[in-house]
Scaffold this motif. Sequence first.
Motif, PDB file in Angstrom:
ATOM      1  N   ASP A  35       0.894  -1.154   0.000  1.00 19.76           N
ATOM      2  CA  ASP A  35       0.000   0.000   0.000  1.00 19.76           C
ATOM      3  C   ASP A  35       0.931   1.201   0.000  1.00 19.76           C
ATOM      4  OD1 ASP A  35      -1.875   1.991   0.352  1.00 19.76           O
ATOM      5  OD2 ASP A  35      -2.915   0.997   2.004  1.00 19.76           O
ATOM      6  N   LYS A  37       2.360   5.027  -1.191  1.00 26.03           N
ATOM      7  CA  LYS A  37       2.076   6.391  -1.631  1.00 26.03           C
ATOM      8  C   LYS A  37       3.096   7.311  -0.992  1.00 26.03           C
ATOM      9  CE  LYS A  37      -1.595   6.735   1.813  1.00 26.03           C
ATOM     10  NZ  LYS A  37      -3.019   6.976   2.003  1.00 26.03           N
ATOM     11  N   GLN A  39       5.591  11.192  -1.611  1.00 29.06           N
ATOM     12  CA  GLN A  39       6.359  11.997  -2.557  1.00 29.06           C
ATOM     13  C   GLN A  39       7.380  11.149  -3.320  1.00 29.06           C
ATOM     14  OE1 GLN A  39       8.936  15.047  -0.910  1.00 29.06           O
ATOM     15  NE2 GLN A  39       8.348  16.424  -2.573  1.00 29.06           N
ATOM     16  N   LEU A  41       7.101   8.085  -4.256  1.00 27.60           N
ATOM     17  CA  LEU A  41       6.410   7.326  -5.294  1.00 27.60           C
ATOM     18  C   LEU A  41       6.009   8.239  -6.451  1.00 27.60           C
ATOM     19  CD1 LEU A  41       5.403   4.529  -6.127  1.00 27.60           C
ATOM     20  CD2 LEU A  41       3.230   5.083  -5.014  1.00 27.60           C
ATOM     21  N   ASP A  42       5.563   9.453  -6.131  1.00 29.86           N
ATOM     22  CA  ASP A  42       5.243  10.425  -7.180  1.00 29.86           C
ATOM     23  C   ASP A  42       6.473  10.703  -8.045  1.00 29.86           C
ATOM     24  OD1 ASP A  42       2.759  10.540  -5.975  1.00 29.86           O
ATOM     25  OD2 ASP A  42       2.928  12.627  -5.332  1.00 29.86           O
ATOM     26  N   ASN A  49       0.161  12.279  -6.850  1.00 26.55           N
ATOM     27  CA  ASN A  49      -0.677  11.559  -5.895  1.00 26.55           C
ATOM     28  C   ASN A  49      -0.836  10.080  -6.253  1.00 26.55           C
ATOM     29  OD1 ASN A  49      -1.218  13.924  -4.300  1.00 26.55           O
ATOM     30  ND2 ASN A  49      -2.573  14.572  -5.974  1.00 26.55           N
ATOM     31  N   ALA A  50       0.245   9.462  -6.673  1.00 26.74           N
ATOM     32  CA  ALA A  50       0.208   8.040  -7.017  1.00 26.74           C
ATOM     33  C   ALA A  50      -0.093   7.216  -5.763  1.00 26.74           C
ATOM     34  CB  ALA A  50       1.541   7.600  -7.622  1.00 26.74           C
ATOM     35  N   HIS A  51      -0.896   6.206  -5.925  1.00 27.28           N
ATOM     36  CA  HIS A  51      -1.219   5.290  -4.837  1.00 27.28           C
ATOM     37  C   HIS A  51      -1.312   3.891  -5.429  1.00 27.28           C
ATOM     38  CE1 HIS A  51      -4.218   3.665  -1.666  1.00 27.28           C
ATOM     39  NE2 HIS A  51      -2.973   3.435  -1.288  1.00 27.28           N
ATOM     40  N   THR A  53      -1.603  -0.302  -4.678  1.00 27.12           N
ATOM     41  CA  THR A  53      -1.886  -1.406  -3.757  1.00 27.12           C
ATOM     42  C   THR A  53      -1.716  -2.707  -4.524  1.00 27.12           C
ATOM     43  OG1 THR A  53      -4.253  -1.323  -4.270  1.00 27.12           O
ATOM     44  CG2 THR A  53      -3.507  -0.097  -2.325  1.00 27.12           C
ATOM     45  N   TYR A  74      -3.210   0.921  -9.448  1.00 36.27           N
ATOM     46  CA  TYR A  74      -3.189   2.334  -9.088  1.00 36.27           C
ATOM     47  C   TYR A  74      -4.619   2.774  -8.832  1.00 36.27           C
ATOM     48  CZ  TYR A  74       1.630   2.887 -10.751  1.00 36.27           C
ATOM     49  OH  TYR A  74       2.995   2.788 -10.915  1.00 36.27           O
ATOM     50  N   ASP A  75      -4.796   3.809  -8.023  1.00 34.78           N
ATOM     51  CA  ASP A  75      -6.139   4.361  -7.818  1.00 34.78           C
ATOM     52  C   ASP A  75      -6.748   4.772  -9.155  1.00 34.78           C
ATOM     53  OD1 ASP A  75      -5.921   3.967  -5.105  1.00 34.78           O
ATOM     54  OD2 ASP A  75      -5.653   6.086  -4.604  1.00 34.78           O
TER      55      ASP A  75
END
Length: 152
Positions: A35, A37, A39, A41-42, A49-51, A53, A74-75
């Motif tokens: 999980d 997320k 800075q 990862l961005d 705002n990459a997320h 899972t 990704y979201d």
Amino acid sequence: MFRYVHTNIIAKDPDKLIAFYKEVFHCKSIGEKRDLKGQWLDRLTGLNNAHITGEHLLLPGYGDDHPTLEIFSYDAVRENVRGEVNRPGIAHIAFEVDDVETTLGLMIHAGGSQVGELVTAEYPNDTEAVFVYARDPEGNIIELQSWRQKKN
């Protein structure tokens, strides 16, 4: 040191795809759920705002730590053109199985589909291989293969 670590698949429905690879190909959970997320990862992905899972699954036939199949989502997942066997880039992943037809049936029953025909090809030293291309439930191409001594 150099070693192969993982292959990543971005899934629309990671839970469904994880279950598919566990059921059909005997991939195993190794407790590496993610999980992610932040800075870092961005900056890594070039997305705002990459997320992410998902989970790492141990590939069959290997030790307890690697290589893995990394199934993430990704979201915001971008839609794209469905992959083809002759498209530039990574075209497919392959699994050696005991019985190609049986495994293909399991794939189809679990939501996959067949791409081309099941074929048998001759190789040197009285060896033959059975091959078929198929797709997982999200359209990723998988090659099934089985090697044996040629039937006379």
